[in-house]
Design an enzyme around this catalytic site. Structure first.
Site, PDB file in Angstrom:
ATOM      1  CD  GLU A 293       8.274   8.650   9.457  1.00 37.94           C
ATOM      2  OE1 GLU A 293       8.182   7.448   9.200  1.00 37.94           O
ATOM      3  OE2 GLU A 293       7.303   9.377   9.725  1.00 37.94           O
TER       4      GLU A 293
ATOM      5  NE  ARG B  80       2.775   8.728   3.497  1.00 37.57           N
ATOM      6  CZ  ARG B  80       2.649   9.795   4.280  1.00 37.57           C
ATOM      7  NH1 ARG B  80       2.246  10.940   3.757  1.00 37.57           N
ATOM      8  NH2 ARG B  80       2.923   9.753   5.569  1.00 37.57           N
TER       9      ARG B  80
ATOM     10  CB  VAL C 116      -1.527  15.698   5.003  1.00 37.06           C
ATOM     11  CG1 VAL C 116      -2.707  16.605   5.301  1.00 37.06           C
ATOM     12  CG2 VAL C 116      -1.906  14.239   5.198  1.00 37.06           C
TER      13      VAL C 116
HETATM   14  P1  ADP Z   1       5.477   8.211  12.829  1.00 44.34           P
HETATM   15  O1  ADP Z   1       5.964   7.486  11.599  1.00 44.34           O
HETATM   16  O2  ADP Z   1       4.692   7.345  13.749  1.00 44.34           O
HETATM   17  O3  ADP Z   1       4.812   9.519  12.498  1.00 44.34           O
HETATM   18  P2  ADP Z   1       8.010   9.598  13.464  1.00 44.34           P
HETATM   19  O4  ADP Z   1       9.287   8.894  13.649  1.00 44.34           O
HETATM   20  O5  ADP Z   1       7.828  10.360  12.186  1.00 44.34           O
HETATM   21  O6  ADP Z   1       6.805   8.559  13.679  1.00 44.34           O
HETATM   22  O7  ADP Z   1       7.779  10.593  14.682  1.00 44.34           O
HETATM   23  C1  ADP Z   1       6.572  11.289  14.842  1.00 44.34           C
HETATM   24  C2  ADP Z   1       6.724  12.360  15.889  1.00 44.34           C
HETATM   25  O8  ADP Z   1       7.126  11.773  17.150  1.00 44.34           O
HETATM   26  C3  ADP Z   1       7.800  13.396  15.596  1.00 44.34           C
HETATM   27  O9  ADP Z   1       7.335  14.430  14.748  1.00 44.34           O
HETATM   28  C4  ADP Z   1       8.101  13.883  17.002  1.00 44.34           C
HETATM   29  O10 ADP Z   1       7.072  14.724  17.453  1.00 44.34           O
HETATM   30  C5  ADP Z   1       8.049  12.615  17.840  1.00 44.34           C
HETATM   31  N1  ADP Z   1       9.375  11.968  17.949  1.00 44.34           N
HETATM   32  C6  ADP Z   1       9.895  11.010  17.155  1.00 44.34           C
HETATM   33  N2  ADP Z   1      11.158  10.684  17.518  1.00 44.34           N
HETATM   34  C7  ADP Z   1      11.456  11.453  18.599  1.00 44.34           C
HETATM   35  C8  ADP Z   1      12.611  11.596  19.478  1.00 44.34           C
HETATM   36  N3  ADP Z   1      13.723  10.874  19.299  1.00 44.34           N
HETATM   37  N4  ADP Z   1      12.536  12.510  20.477  1.00 44.34           N
HETATM   38  C9  ADP Z   1      11.415  13.246  20.688  1.00 44.34           C
HETATM   39  N5  ADP Z   1      10.317  13.153  19.918  1.00 44.34           N
HETATM   40  C10 ADP Z   1      10.308  12.275  18.891  1.00 44.34           C
END
Ligand code: ADP
Length: 449
Positions: A287, A291, A294
């Site tokens: 993603e 912004r 932190v």
């Molecule tokens: P959010 O916007 O809720 O923070 P993200 O897409 O940024 O969601 O993912 C947050 C965390 O979730 C990542 O840093 C990772 O730890 C885990 N994660 C996300 N996608 C995957 C995936 N395809 N496989 C394993 N872990 C994932």
């Protein structure tokens, strides 16, 4: 340049923004809920306006109250910080309808990246590698099982509108899929008002590595290296560091330049972070956050660039602070998010800080809005402060962190300091040998291989 900035936030980030404004000679307006009348950001701002009762929806998320505060004080720009309204495209549009500057990207880019499905499609189009997964949302009339089998188990069900690690469920086997789909959709519906979910390959031992970018909105964009945020609990970052212990200069330049080129094509303006999972030498986009984050101080410590100050300068029409060639990564930095929580159960521990002694010395920085006698209110996040250290090398940084953690005193409430004091002495952490599931396994007392 702006004359007066209203800071639509609280806590350490409100103070961080205030500091940048002061250095730029810009007047500041703090806003606060009735629970935050004694907060540090209110005391240090030039003016302050109470915008409502404690619940965020009635105060820090209350757009009419924020507009009224701008009107009363004559502010010409609003800095949203992180959280609250920082990724609300509608808020950015409303401000512009009222001739106020939103210090952040264009509303269309916030909207594009706020929808994770659209964000992933855009990333792919711009040449950024993505996690293998479903082609957009999985609709009820589609055969989710066939899609999941195509990707290969384990799969992760993710909410299109997700954030803060919510609306995410793993299906390890075919038998888990239906339940994961329903729970993720329900959670997404209640948390974000949007039940759309998509499928992604669940990576087993990746690291979370993110690239910091800065764009001028006119087709110029640079990257400022990466932060490794693999130490997480419930998908929330706990400890962040830069550079990543596993990237070399060539790998950094390759992914950084791909991201910078994509931002140039988008004509992205301001600060942004493109987040990846990294496994077996490959990057997979998850993603983009539109912004300030932190963990931005990690990048500030190793590049010497004041990200919040640059964010404000660029929003006012300024140029990028430097060319890509002039960006130099210097030494190593680690940030620990010290929370008001029990270090074992992670139960929030709001209340009065009886004793407070922040550590100091060369290479030690504290970004916090607490003080001795301050009462942490129960209504908001539990961040007490961020301890950020810098050293010439990762080893020096770890030595300095260990000493700073031992020096720091926060009494009267429970904090996660004991967890960090243990982590900084863990062989896997010292070796930089950890992945996104490492901390949960460590906390569960399991063997971490
Ligand atoms: P959010 O916007 O809720 O923070 P993200 O897409 O940024 O969601 O993912 C947050 C965390 O979730 C990542 O840093 C990772 O730890 C885990 N994660 C996300 N996608 C995957 C995936 N395809 N496989 C394993 N872990 C994932």
């Amino acid at each position: 340049m702006f004359d007066k900035i209203l800071i639509a936030n609280r806590g350490e980030i409100a103070l961080r923004i205030l500091r940048a404004c002061k250095e730029l000679g810009i007047s500041t307006v703090a806003v606060h809920s009735t629970a935050d009348a004694d907060a540090m950001h209110v005391r240090l701002a030039d003016e302050s306006v109470c915008i409502g009762p404690p619940p965020s929806k009635d105060s820090y998320l209350n757009i009419p109250a924020l507009l009224a505060a701008c009107e009363i004080t004559g502010a010409d720009a609003v800095h949203p910080g992180y959280g609250f309204l920082s990724e609300n495209a509608r808020f950015a549009e409303i401000l512009s309808d009222h001739n106020l500057h939103f210090i952040g990207p264009k509303a269309e880019h916030i909207r594009l990246m706020g929808d994770k499905i659209e964000a992933k499609k855009t990333a792919k189009r711009l040449g950024i590698p993505v996690v293998p997964g479903s082609d957009g949302a999985v609709t009820p009339d589609q055969d989710a099982m066939a899609i999941a089998k195509g990707i290969g188990f384990p799969v992760l069900v993710k909410a299109a509108a997700g954030g803060g690690g919510r609306g995410m469920k793993v299906a390890h086997t075919e038998a888990d899929l239906q339940l994961a789909l329903t729970t993720a959709a329900n959670e997404a519906k209640s948390a974000f008002g949007d039940a759309s979910v998509y499928l992604e390959k669940y990576l087993q031992k990746p690291r979370h590595i993110e690239i910091q970018v800065l764009g001028d909105g006119r087709g110029g964009a640079i990257h400022l290296g990466e932060r490794d945020c693999s130490l997480q609990r419930r998908h929330q970052k706990v400890w962040e560091e830069g550079p990543s212990p596993v990237l070399d200069a060539a790998a950094r330049a390759k992914i950084g330049n791909t991201v910078a080129k994509a931002m140039q094509e988008l004509k992205y303006i301001g600060v942004g972070t493109v987040e990846f999972l990294y496994e077996d030498g490959e990057f997979y986009f998850i993603e983009m956050n539109t912004r300030i984050q932190v963990e931005h101080p990690v990048t500030e410590m190793i590049t010497g660039i004041d990200l919040v100050l640059e964010q404000i300068r660029i929003a006012a029409g300024g140029d990028l602070p430097m060319t890509q060639d002039a960006v130099v990564i210097n030494g190593h930095s680690i940030e620990c998010r010290v929370n008001a929580e029990n270090p074992v159960s992670f139960r929030p521990s709001p209340g009065k800080i009886q004793q407070y002694h922040p550590p100091g010395g060369l290479g030690v920085r504290i970004d916090s809005a607490v003080y001795q006698g301050y009462v942490i209110p129960p209504y908001y996040d539990s961040l007490v402060g961020k301890l950020i250290v810098h050293g010439k090398s990762r080893v020096e940084c770890l030595m300095r962190l260990r000493r700073a953690l031992d020096e720091m005193v926060v009494d009267g409430i429970e904090t996660t300091l004991p967890l960090f004091r243990a982590l900084v002495r863990e062989p896997a952490i010292i070796d930089g040998d950890y992945h996104i599931h490492w901390l949960e396994q460590y906390l569960a007392g399991q063997k971490t291989d």
